[in-house]
Enzyme design. Structure first.
Site, PDB file in Angstrom:
ATOM      1  N   SER A   1      14.949   7.530  35.725  1.00 48.85           N
ATOM      2  CA  SER A   1      14.604   8.896  35.268  1.00 48.85           C
ATOM      3  C   SER A   1      13.874   9.887  36.089  1.00 48.85           C
ATOM      4  O   SER A   1      13.984  10.874  36.408  1.00 48.85           O
ATOM      5  CB  SER A   1      13.478   8.555  34.034  1.00 48.85           C
ATOM      6  OG  SER A   1      14.365   8.035  32.959  1.00 48.85           O
TER       7      SER A   1
ATOM      8  N   SER B   1      10.818  10.360  22.521  1.00 43.73           N
ATOM      9  CA  SER B   1      10.646   9.947  24.026  1.00 43.73           C
ATOM     10  C   SER B   1       9.590  11.162  24.774  1.00 43.73           C
ATOM     11  O   SER B   1       9.879  11.879  25.540  1.00 43.73           O
ATOM     12  CB  SER B   1      11.744   9.885  24.883  1.00 43.73           C
ATOM     13  OG  SER B   1      11.366   9.119  26.042  1.00 43.73           O
TER      14      SER B   1
ATOM     15  N   ARG C   1      28.298  11.339  23.004  1.00 44.88           N
ATOM     16  CA  ARG C   1      26.859  11.689  23.169  1.00 44.88           C
ATOM     17  C   ARG C   1      26.871  13.038  22.865  1.00 44.88           C
ATOM     18  O   ARG C   1      27.572  13.999  23.221  1.00 44.88           O
ATOM     19  CB  ARG C   1      26.354  11.523  24.352  1.00 44.88           C
ATOM     20  CG  ARG C   1      26.507   9.899  24.672  1.00 44.88           C
ATOM     21  CD  ARG C   1      25.922   9.130  25.806  1.00 44.88           C
ATOM     22  NE  ARG C   1      24.346   9.427  25.932  1.00 44.88           N
ATOM     23  CZ  ARG C   1      23.829   8.962  26.943  1.00 44.88           C
ATOM     24  NH1 ARG C   1      24.279   8.425  27.905  1.00 44.88           N
ATOM     25  NH2 ARG C   1      22.258   9.128  26.957  1.00 44.88           N
TER      26      ARG C   1
ATOM     27  N   GLU D   1      13.930   3.758  24.357  1.00 42.45           N
ATOM     28  CA  GLU D   1      14.777   3.040  25.426  1.00 42.45           C
ATOM     29  C   GLU D   1      14.419   1.416  25.469  1.00 42.45           C
ATOM     30  O   GLU D   1      15.213   0.600  25.979  1.00 42.45           O
ATOM     31  CB  GLU D   1      14.880   3.415  26.568  1.00 42.45           C
ATOM     32  CG  GLU D   1      13.434   3.404  27.261  1.00 42.45           C
ATOM     33  CD  GLU D   1      13.361   4.505  28.586  1.00 42.45           C
ATOM     34  OE1 GLU D   1      12.947   4.013  29.706  1.00 42.45           O
ATOM     35  OE2 GLU D   1      14.168   5.583  28.561  1.00 42.45           O
TER      36      GLU D   1
ATOM     37  N   LYS E   1      24.523   0.986  35.792  1.00 42.12           N
ATOM     38  CA  LYS E   1      24.236   2.137  35.517  1.00 42.12           C
ATOM     39  C   LYS E   1      22.920   2.463  36.017  1.00 42.12           C
ATOM     40  O   LYS E   1      22.471   3.563  36.272  1.00 42.12           O
ATOM     41  CB  LYS E   1      24.242   2.268  33.732  1.00 42.12           C
ATOM     42  CG  LYS E   1      23.602   3.647  33.192  1.00 42.12           C
ATOM     43  CD  LYS E   1      23.791   3.708  31.861  1.00 42.12           C
ATOM     44  CE  LYS E   1      23.080   4.864  31.118  1.00 42.12           C
ATOM     45  NZ  LYS E   1      23.794   5.954  31.667  1.00 42.12           N
TER      46      LYS E   1
ATOM     47  N   GLY F   1      23.818  10.498  30.977  1.00 45.16           N
ATOM     48  CA  GLY F   1      23.188  11.551  30.138  1.00 45.16           C
ATOM     49  C   GLY F   1      22.250  12.555  31.054  1.00 45.16           C
ATOM     50  O   GLY F   1      22.482  13.612  30.907  1.00 45.16           O
TER      51      GLY F   1
ATOM     52  N   SER G   1      17.436  14.634  21.485  1.00 49.26           N
ATOM     53  CA  SER G   1      17.358  14.043  22.904  1.00 49.26           C
ATOM     54  C   SER G   1      16.444  14.916  23.409  1.00 49.26           C
ATOM     55  O   SER G   1      16.451  16.023  23.540  1.00 49.26           O
ATOM     56  CB  SER G   1      18.582  13.963  23.668  1.00 49.26           C
ATOM     57  OG  SER G   1      18.302  13.632  25.114  1.00 49.26           O
ATOM     58  N   SER G   2      15.241  14.319  24.136  1.00 47.79           N
ATOM     59  CA  SER G   2      14.283  15.001  24.863  1.00 47.79           C
ATOM     60  C   SER G   2      14.885  15.625  26.124  1.00 47.79           C
ATOM     61  O   SER G   2      14.505  16.564  26.746  1.00 47.79           O
ATOM     62  CB  SER G   2      13.010  14.154  25.155  1.00 47.79           C
ATOM     63  OG  SER G   2      13.492  13.145  26.033  1.00 47.79           O
TER      64      SER G   2
ATOM     65  N   ARG H   1      15.605  13.168  38.156  1.00 44.18           N
ATOM     66  CA  ARG H   1      14.522  14.259  38.248  1.00 44.18           C
ATOM     67  C   ARG H   1      14.131  14.775  39.520  1.00 44.18           C
ATOM     68  O   ARG H   1      14.426  16.088  40.030  1.00 44.18           O
ATOM     69  CB  ARG H   1      13.524  14.025  37.202  1.00 44.18           C
ATOM     70  CG  ARG H   1      13.829  14.247  35.722  1.00 44.18           C
ATOM     71  CD  ARG H   1      12.465  13.670  35.057  1.00 44.18           C
ATOM     72  NE  ARG H   1      12.519  14.008  33.661  1.00 44.18           N
ATOM     73  CZ  ARG H   1      13.411  13.036  32.558  1.00 44.18           C
ATOM     74  NH1 ARG H   1      14.197  12.143  33.331  1.00 44.18           N
ATOM     75  NH2 ARG H   1      13.474  13.401  31.597  1.00 44.18           N
TER      76      ARG H   1
END
Length: 430
Positions: free
Chosen positions: A33, A205, A130, A319, A416, A102, A176-177, A37
């Site tokens: 994550s 989340s 998704r 998660e 992944k 995602g 989804s955030s 970002r």
């Protein structure tokens, strides 16, 4: 040519079981994550950014490929660090393969609007299931032309106009955030900045939203947060060097291993503070009666292998649900997990998958509208299907510690987020 049996073995993994308490030190790779970002923010920074200790995995590789298609020069250094230097925005048609990531499918389409030309998005069969409709609706509201098949899923095409319009926009991020984070991450590049108002239900989340806001500020963005509304001002980003934290969600199965098997484990590199949802695993462990303490050497978890049942609302840390559900199969009483209806739209319908696979091995698990009910019962070996979902591989590994003969399908799907997972798992057992 491999025989049918060899092919089957290459696709499956027998999770190792142990009757001995665990005594190990483990370090996990960087957070996916945070890594992705950081890559997006680096792509929006006019000067180079060195991202240190990033996760090297399929998802992060696909993000770098996407940003490379947008004119970012990507240099992978020996040791894993990555230097990103934005270049001229490209013109002409191009295609982005998002795989089953995602973050790539949701964080990069707004960046594609800055190019001059059509950018086509598609990926694995799983990513087509998704949801992405709320993000596409928000993009259209901003004035970004996007076409899809009308289903609100990939594939889609962003018709880049050479710039990214800004202004006020509403988004339903209840599924989804990442829909909200996608808009906020692009905010500094939007003409006049962007104001995002939340509609619909509360985003899941929340830690991931806090992570997005914190990282924007670390890169120099001005972000205003009010109840139900976020504003990111247009501005120039800069961050010469960014260090990625270890992935605390990837650490969860190792902590769960001690919880169910007993013993002691030290997780090196655990940060003193973190916006990662995985940091909340410490509170869950405490609620289940598992001691954990952060010290100079890292996070130390000790357990006698006994767990209390509990009622857990995991809305903000969904998660972690697969690993926690696996752990609760060995508790001394029943447990209930709530607040995670959004997991039905992840890599797979995680609630249905967990209920199916854990029950097949003897546990009493059923899915509810927004979670799971877990009635511990004697378990036995068998095949644990993972549905192209890395978190299910990790859950199966936890079960396999206490249940000999658990055969995990497609273990390679952990590529992944944690390509070396099975190796590190085996090393933990000595």
């Amino acid at each position: 040519m491999m025989s049918g049996m060899d092919t089957e073995l290459s696709r499956n993994w027998q999770a190792p079981a142990t009757e001995e308490p665990i005594d190990a030190r483990v370090r996990v790779p960087g957070s996916k994550s945070i890594t992705n970002r950081a890559y997006v923010l680096a792509a929006l920074s006019p000067s180079p950014t060195l991202v240190r200790e990033p996760l090297i995995s399929r998802d992060t590789g696909l993000m770098l490929d996407a940003l490379g298609a947008f004119g970012v020069d990507v240099v992978r250094r020996r040791g894993g660090d990555v230097l990103l230097t934005p270049g001229p925005l490209p013109t002409g048609e191009r295609t982005i393969d998002v795989g089953n990531a995602g973050t790539v499918a949701r964080f990069t389409p707004l960046l594609a609007a800055r190019c001059a030309g059509d950018v086509h998005y598609d990926g694995d069969a799983a990513i087509r299931r998704r949801p992405i409709a709320p993000l596409l609706a928000a993009m259209r509201s901003l004035g970004v032309p996007v076409t899809d098949a009308g289903s609100g899923h990939l594939p889609c095409t962003v018709h880049g106009q050479g710039g990214l319009p800004g202004g006020a926009v509403e988004v339903d991020a209840s599924a989804s955030s990442q829909f909200l984070s996608a808009l906020l991450l692009a905010g500094p590049a939007c003409a006049g900045g962007i104001t995002v108002r939340l509609v619909g239900g509360t985003p899941p989340s929340e830690p991931h939203i806090a992570m997005t806001v914190a990282m924007l500020r670390e890169f120099g963005a001005t972000v205003h947060v009010a109840p139900g509304e976020y504003r990111v001002e247009q501005g120039e980003l800069t961050c010469p060097e960014y260090i990625v934290e270890p992935d605390l969600s990837a650490a969860a199965p190792f902590l769960a291993a001690v919880a169910v098997s007993g013993g002691r484990l030290c997780l090196s590199g655990w940060p003193a503070t973190s916006t990662q949802p995985g940091a909340r695993i410490r509170g869950v462990l405490s609620e289940l009666g598992v001691a954990n303490e952060l010290g100079a050497e890292g996070l130390v978890v000790t357990s006698d292998g006994r767990l209390r049942g509990a009622r857990l609302n995991l809305h903000d840390v969904g998660e972690l649900t697969p690993v926690i559900a696996a752990m609760l199969c060995f508790a001394e009483g029943p447990s209930v997990i709530t607040g995670v209806a959004h997991l039905r739209g992840h890599e797979t319908d995680r609630l249905a998958a967990l209920a199916t696979e854990l029950s097949k091995l003897g546990a009493g698990v059923r899915d509810t509208e927004d979670g799971l009910v877990i009635e511990p019962a004697p378990m036995h070996g068998g095949t644990f299907h993972t549905y192209d979902d890395h978190r299910l591989v990790m859950a199966a590994a936890v079960v396999g510690l206490r249940v000999p003969g658990v055969v995990v399908t497609d273990p390679g799907t952990v590529g992944k987020t944690f390509p070396e997972f099975t190796t590190v798992w085996q090393d933990m057992l000595g």
